[in-house]
Write an enzyme that holds these catalytic residues in place. Structure first.
Site, PDB file in Angstrom:
ATOM      1  CG  ASN A  99      -1.717   1.243   1.399  1.00 18.72           C
ATOM      2  OD1 ASN A  99      -1.800   2.050   0.472  1.00 18.72           O
ATOM      3  ND2 ASN A  99      -2.331   1.408   2.566  1.00 18.72           N
ATOM      4  CE  LYS A 108      -0.070   3.105   4.886  1.00 20.88           C
ATOM      5  NZ  LYS A 108       0.012   3.161   6.329  1.00 20.88           N
ATOM      6  CD  GLU A 128      -2.718   5.448   6.922  1.00 17.38           C
ATOM      7  OE1 GLU A 128      -2.734   5.492   5.685  1.00 17.38           O
ATOM      8  OE2 GLU A 128      -1.787   4.912   7.574  1.00 17.38           O
TER       9      GLU A 128
HETATM   10  O1  LIG Z   1      -1.567  -0.457   4.680  1.00 11.23           O
HETATM   11  C1  LIG Z   1      -0.499  -0.603   5.265  1.00 11.23           C
HETATM   12  C2  LIG Z   1      -0.371  -0.398   6.672  1.00 11.23           C
HETATM   13  O2  LIG Z   1      -1.016   0.762   7.095  1.00 11.23           O
HETATM   14  C3  LIG Z   1       0.985  -0.632   7.258  1.00 11.23           C
HETATM   15  O3  LIG Z   1       1.824   0.476   7.091  1.00 11.23           O
HETATM   16  P1  LIG Z   1       3.349   0.371   7.609  1.00 11.23           P
HETATM   17  O4  LIG Z   1       3.905  -0.896   7.026  1.00 11.23           O
HETATM   18  O5  LIG Z   1       4.023   1.589   7.102  1.00 11.23           O
HETATM   19  O6  LIG Z   1       3.289   0.304   9.111  1.00 11.23           O
END
Ligand SMILES: O=C[C@H](O)COP(=O)(O)O
Length: 256
Positions: free
Chosen positions: A10, A12, A102
């Protein structure tokens, strides 16, 4: 039953189109082992990067699926700023993340919204990666199993067993996301097992055994093996470690 692992990145709100093309190309270039049919690899770029990333993947004939990070549940119309299932499907997306913490926290996404999005996706023959997970306050209260299982029940309310089994659940404790504070394998396993038990209550043992439950929250090449060794953890939903091709490939190869 042996479930096929899934490793999903992901991204983001990271990577412009040019950066997304470079990262996708780097993932392709780092590809050495033939992971073939033994793991489902997925990248989830921002909307504007979906088509460019998909184009690179298709050109290189990489065994990688593309999924969006969100989608709207209405089919079309006056919903400024939203993106429909038909739009992501035409790009070639296999599915979408829904209910990421989120989105729940910053954009007010409710359990009811998540449920409508799951239904819109499966109706379009796309899968949902349904995110659930508790805050630190809920964890410290000891109520995390009830909280997370209620999120699972709400997300799949009214979804048929045939459609549900195309979907994936991602357990992401909010206190572990982007913090470097990973859940221990035992903490993650406890909740993932409870999620599977909830799916079994809803859909029966056989369906629940077939569905994949991922862990997400500071998963990285250093902790992935211990997490994947847990019987109810079938892969990862990766944030930070998916933004570098080398670490993402390491996570994929940990599934082999
Ligand atoms: O979608 C992924 C998660 O929110 C995990 O994020 P992270 O691996 O940066 O902690």
């Amino acid at each position: 039953m042996a479930r096929k692992p899934m490793m999903a990145g992901n991204w983001k709100m990271n990577n412009t189109i040019s950066e997304a093309v470079v990262l996708t190309q780097e993932i392709s270039n780092h590809f050495e082992k033939d992971w073939g049919d033994s793991v489902d690899v997925v990248v989830c770029p921002p909307f504007v990067d979906l088509k460019p990333a998909k184009t690179v993947i298709d050109f290189d004939k990489m065994p990688i699926a593309v999924a969006s990070q969100n989608v709207y549940f209405e089919l079309k119309g006056a919903f400024t700023g939203e993106t429909s299932v038909a739009m992501i499907r035409e790009i070639g997306c296999a599915g979408s993340i829904v209910g990421h913490s989120e989105r729940r926290e910053y954009f007010g996404e409710t359990n009811e919204d998540v449920n409508k999005k799951v239904k819109a996706l499966v109706a379009a023959d796309l899968y949902a990666i349904v995110c659930v997970g508790e805050s630190l306050a809920v964890r410290e209260s000891g109520e995390m199993i009830d909280f997370v299982c209620a999120q699972v029940r709400a997300a799949f309310a009214g979804v048929s067993v045939e459609d549900a089994t195309t979907c994936v659940v991602a357990y992401e404790p909010i206190w572990a996301i982007g913090t470097g504070r990973t859940a221990t394998p035992e903490q993650a396993e406890e909740v993932c097992a409870a999620i599977r038990a909830t799916l079994a209550e809803m859909y029966g043992e056989e369906a629940a055994e077939a569905m994949r439950v991922l862990y997400g929250g500071s998963m990285n090449p250093g902790n992935v093996e211990a997490l994947l060794a847990m019987p109810n953890i079938d892969g990862g939903l990766i944030g930070g470690a998916a933004l570098k091709a080398a670490s993402f490939i390491q996570l994929v190869e940990a599934c082999l």
